[in-house]
Design an enzyme around this catalytic site. Sequence first.
Site, PDB file in Angstrom:
ATOM      1  N   HIS A 129       0.858  -1.195   0.000  1.00 39.85           N
ATOM      2  CA  HIS A 129       0.000   0.000   0.000  1.00 39.85           C
ATOM      3  C   HIS A 129       0.889   1.237   0.000  1.00 39.85           C
ATOM      4  O   HIS A 129       1.433   1.603  -1.026  1.00 39.85           O
ATOM      5  CB  HIS A 129      -0.927  -0.054   1.217  1.00 39.85           C
ATOM      6  CG  HIS A 129      -2.088   0.891   1.150  1.00 39.85           C
ATOM      7  ND1 HIS A 129      -2.339   1.719   0.083  1.00 39.85           N
ATOM      8  CD2 HIS A 129      -3.099   1.149   2.046  1.00 39.85           C
ATOM      9  CE1 HIS A 129      -3.425   2.424   0.308  1.00 39.85           C
ATOM     10  NE2 HIS A 129      -3.909   2.105   1.496  1.00 39.85           N
ATOM     11  N   HIS A 157      -2.240  -2.313 -11.218  1.00 41.78           N
ATOM     12  CA  HIS A 157      -2.979  -1.772 -10.078  1.00 41.78           C
ATOM     13  C   HIS A 157      -4.211  -2.623  -9.856  1.00 41.78           C
ATOM     14  O   HIS A 157      -4.780  -3.177 -10.805  1.00 41.78           O
ATOM     15  CB  HIS A 157      -3.381  -0.314 -10.355  1.00 41.78           C
ATOM     16  CG  HIS A 157      -3.846   0.424  -9.135  1.00 41.78           C
ATOM     17  ND1 HIS A 157      -5.140   0.335  -8.668  1.00 41.78           N
ATOM     18  CD2 HIS A 157      -3.191   1.246  -8.275  1.00 41.78           C
ATOM     19  CE1 HIS A 157      -5.262   1.075  -7.586  1.00 41.78           C
ATOM     20  NE2 HIS A 157      -4.100   1.638  -7.321  1.00 41.78           N
ATOM     21  N   ASP A 161       2.830   5.083  -8.040  1.00 37.42           N
ATOM     22  CA  ASP A 161       4.028   4.809  -7.237  1.00 37.42           C
ATOM     23  C   ASP A 161       5.308   4.774  -8.067  1.00 37.42           C
ATOM     24  O   ASP A 161       6.402   4.871  -7.515  1.00 37.42           O
ATOM     25  CB  ASP A 161       3.882   3.460  -6.523  1.00 37.42           C
ATOM     26  CG  ASP A 161       2.719   3.455  -5.552  1.00 37.42           C
ATOM     27  OD1 ASP A 161       2.647   4.396  -4.743  1.00 37.42           O
ATOM     28  OD2 ASP A 161       1.891   2.539  -5.602  1.00 37.42           O
TER      29      ASP A 161
END
Length: 447
Positions: A286, A325, A381
């Site tokens: 996460h 994702h 990310d």
Amino acid sequence: MNPVQQPASSTDAAKGSAKERASLSITDNRTGKSYEVPIKDGTIHATDLRQIKTGADDFGLMTYDPAFNNTAACISRITYIDGDKGILRYRGYPIETLAEKSTYLETAYLILYGELPTKTQLSDWTYHISHHTFIHESIKKFLDGFHYDAHPMGMLISTIAALSTFYSDAKDIFNEESRRKQTYRLIGKMPTLAAFAYRHSLGMPYAYPDNDLSYPGNFLNMLFKTTEMKYRPNPTLEHALDILFILHADHEQNCSASAMRNVGSSHVDPFSATAAATAALYGPLHGGANEEVLRMLMEIGSISKVPAYIKRVKAGEVRLMGFGHRVYKNYDPRARIVKNVAYGVFELMGKNPMLEIALECERIALEDEYFVSRKLYPNVDFYTGLIYQSMGFPMTMFPVLFAIPRTSGWIAQWQEMLLDPEQKIARPRQIYLGSDERKYVPVEDRG
């Protein structure tokens, strides 16, 4: 057209067309019985399946959905995501528009209250957040108790939970004024707690908030101020941080938002629920995902070694971090924005030496059928870690930087859950496959 709401019931021959009824006809082949279950908003109510039984002592049919891949646990009006089309909107506003035209505090207001603030509302909102940035001096003593190399995220989780002991009025969760005050406190103090945890890890004295600065500017002040009388944040870094905060403000029912809702459903105070959400964010799957991207780039080492690493990914030996994702099956809309932000930061701070490796990984992945067919596109990310590293943050601070802006989303999710009359304390069912009743054997008689 909204379907007629009615309890699910056993039915005989279907009446009318399926389009008219907006319902699901189910035949239980175990018993031969048929049932009609209403469909609303593209879902069926899970408890409507309970009537499907094989006998009087049967609990009724349940759904089995590990990790909630296809289960809606709530009705929400905060964030909309279409993963197939790569769409992210806060309260109906595209993330691209907010990143270009808004600020984090304005976006936080939107997420929490459903509308963009007027000029007066934004001024009042900013004032209240700014004047709740200071923390009780005893919290500093609490921070001083941590070892010098304690992880900043562990310190943040603990200090957020500790705040609940300082504000007893936070337990009055159904008092609107109390909730508003805790909102000011949480959003205002989160950057202070994060910055103090960072300074503690470096053995540096704490730098107090400066309420003359913007929200991201004040955070930079508390992080990096040294001997200057007045810290002046670099406008490029200040703006970059503001955009990154907007991108991370909320993201629908992710792991930490679900933790906030689940823990909050026990009617605990919002500080304790936020500590739980922050703990959920701590994990590498996460909030720690961008750190894993950097570790991967460091492992690859050079552009020439990218093809070999990609080959190992295809063989299932390693993962291509920062790609793919749980929700997005298209290019993460936040990733495009972050990529542009990255170049502005690199122009100021110097190009991150791992950028070329990252770009080569992205180029190959976007052209290779292996990744395209699996819809593995860059996510947010992939570039944030490079930006944060170039700004001078150690990797241990990455999830902390995520937690600061996500606080507004967590509070919005918590408040929405709290005021939803359909919500009760979270209590999932299970499928028990353990032993049947067993006879206790005294220890001296066990084989």
